[in-house]
Design a protein around this motif. Structure first.
Motif, PDB file in Angstrom:
ATOM      1  N   VAL A   1      20.807  47.552  81.481  1.00 28.81           N
ATOM      2  CA  VAL A   1      21.806  47.412  80.407  1.00 28.81           C
ATOM      3  C   VAL A   1      22.977  48.359  80.660  1.00 28.81           C
ATOM      4  O   VAL A   1      24.139  47.988  80.478  1.00 28.81           O
ATOM      5  CB  VAL A   1      21.166  47.678  79.022  1.00 28.81           C
ATOM      6  N   GLY A   2      22.671  49.569  81.094  1.00 26.53           N
ATOM      7  CA  GLY A   2      23.718  50.538  81.395  1.00 26.53           C
ATOM      8  C   GLY A   2      24.674  50.049  82.461  1.00 26.53           C
ATOM      9  O   GLY A   2      25.891  50.195  82.335  1.00 26.53           O
ATOM     10  N   MET A   3      24.115  49.427  83.513  1.00 25.44           N
ATOM     11  CA  MET A   3      24.972  48.895  84.583  1.00 25.44           C
ATOM     12  C   MET A   3      25.815  47.723  84.098  1.00 25.44           C
ATOM     13  O   MET A   3      26.985  47.599  84.459  1.00 25.44           O
ATOM     14  CB  MET A   3      24.123  48.478  85.783  1.00 25.44           C
TER      15      MET A   3
ATOM     16  N   ALA B   1      25.072  34.039  73.275  1.00 24.37           N
ATOM     17  CA  ALA B   1      24.751  34.559  74.606  1.00 24.37           C
ATOM     18  C   ALA B   1      25.343  33.668  75.701  1.00 24.37           C
ATOM     19  O   ALA B   1      25.859  34.161  76.706  1.00 24.37           O
ATOM     20  CB  ALA B   1      23.246  34.684  74.774  1.00 24.37           C
ATOM     21  N   VAL B   2      25.292  32.350  75.505  1.00 23.66           N
ATOM     22  CA  VAL B   2      25.891  31.435  76.482  1.00 23.66           C
ATOM     23  C   VAL B   2      27.404  31.628  76.509  1.00 23.66           C
ATOM     24  O   VAL B   2      28.017  31.704  77.577  1.00 23.66           O
ATOM     25  CB  VAL B   2      25.509  29.962  76.175  1.00 23.66           C
ATOM     26  N   ALA B   3      28.012  31.738  75.327  1.00 24.91           N
ATOM     27  CA  ALA B   3      29.452  32.010  75.264  1.00 24.91           C
ATOM     28  C   ALA B   3      29.756  33.349  75.932  1.00 24.91           C
ATOM     29  O   ALA B   3      30.737  33.472  76.680  1.00 24.91           O
ATOM     30  CB  ALA B   3      29.925  32.022  73.810  1.00 24.91           C
ATOM     31  N   GLY B   4      28.896  34.334  75.694  1.00 20.27           N
ATOM     32  CA  GLY B   4      29.061  35.646  76.317  1.00 20.27           C
ATOM     33  C   GLY B   4      28.961  35.578  77.830  1.00 20.27           C
ATOM     34  O   GLY B   4      29.678  36.283  78.543  1.00 20.27           O
TER      35      GLY B   4
ATOM     36  N   THR C   1      32.903  43.559  75.676  1.00 18.03           N
ATOM     37  CA  THR C   1      31.807  44.490  75.400  1.00 18.03           C
ATOM     38  C   THR C   1      30.992  44.011  74.205  1.00 18.03           C
ATOM     39  O   THR C   1      29.759  44.031  74.232  1.00 18.03           O
ATOM     40  CB  THR C   1      32.357  45.911  75.132  1.00 18.03           C
ATOM     41  N   MET C   2      31.678  43.552  73.141  1.00 18.15           N
ATOM     42  CA  MET C   2      30.976  43.082  71.941  1.00 18.15           C
ATOM     43  C   MET C   2      30.115  41.857  72.251  1.00 18.15           C
ATOM     44  O   MET C   2      28.961  41.772  71.834  1.00 18.15           O
ATOM     45  CB  MET C   2      31.982  42.712  70.848  1.00 18.15           C
ATOM     46  N   THR C   3      30.697  40.912  72.993  1.00 21.05           N
ATOM     47  CA  THR C   3      29.959  39.712  73.377  1.00 21.05           C
ATOM     48  C   THR C   3      28.749  40.090  74.218  1.00 21.05           C
ATOM     49  O   THR C   3      27.648  39.575  74.011  1.00 21.05           O
ATOM     50  CB  THR C   3      30.881  38.769  74.183  1.00 21.05           C
ATOM     51  N   THR C   4      28.956  40.995  75.136  1.00 21.58           N
ATOM     52  CA  THR C   4      27.875  41.440  76.016  1.00 21.58           C
ATOM     53  C   THR C   4      26.747  42.089  75.232  1.00 21.58           C
ATOM     54  O   THR C   4      25.568  41.826  75.493  1.00 21.58           O
ATOM     55  CB  THR C   4      28.420  42.438  77.066  1.00 21.58           C
TER      56      THR C   4
END
Length: 192
Positions: A12-14, A74-77, A118-121
């Motif tokens: 997640v950090g990467m 998640a798909v949109a992201g 970042t928000m989407t992720t």
């Protein structure tokens, strides 16, 4: 309840490091500093961290309020990550922000550090990883963001333009692979 997994934190950090792309934004930060003088590294880092953590917890409720499930988000992201990766790899700009008027919290904390990507992720990652690991990865990234903001001029001198380009392209490829994995993992949930 708390399932701390160092592999998840690193993964997640990467992902967040690649999406935030703080090293790739050094030229923008240097430009902001030359236009507006001092950059408030502490304030920008803390505000960006708060925005990200708050959105991690209330983002899903916000989606439910407007009738969107996490798989769809998640798909949109994954598409957003895909285009961010293309920008990083190809050195093009698909998404353009308005020019920043001051080097305060607004252009740094949002949208430079805690922007739409970042928000989407964050919400996309929440569908695959434990929340505690995501929060720890956010905190680690905010510490890195602070260090980079504080020493951006030194980093720019050390790496040079070519070094920054190589780092940006490398993280672009990593981000592209993550986008494909995120899409594959969540697209099945759309048809259930």
């Amino acid at each position: 309840m708390f399932e701390i997994d160092f592999r998840e934190i690193i993964t997640v950090g990467m992902v967040l490091f690649a999406v935030i792309d703080i090293v790739g934004t050094i030229p923008i930060i240097v430009d902001l500093r030359s236009k507006h003088g001092h950059i408030e590294s502490e304030k920008a880092s803390i505000v960006a961290g708060i925005i990200m953590i708050v959105f991690l917890f209330v983002g899903e409720e916000l989606l439910n309020l407007i009738g969107i499930d996490v798989n769809s988000f998640a798909v949109a992201g994954s598409f957003v990550l895909f285009f961010l990766a293309l920008e990083m790899i190809l050195g093009i700009r698909i998404y353009r922000d308005e020019e920043a008027s001051s080097a305060s919290i607004v252009p740094l904390a949002f949208p430079l550090i805690a922007g739409a990507g970042t928000m989407t992720t964050l919400l996309s990652l929440r569908s695959q990883f434990h929340t505690v690991n995501i929060v720890l990865a956010i905190i680690l990234n905010i510490i890195l963001v602070y260090i980079v903001l504080k020493s951006s001029s030194k980093i720019e001198k050390i790496l040079g333009e070519n070094g920054l380009g190589v780092i940006r392209k490398t993280f672009g490829v990593v981000l592209l692979a993550i986008a494909v994995k995120l899409f594959a993992a969540n697209v099945k949930g759309l048809f259930v």
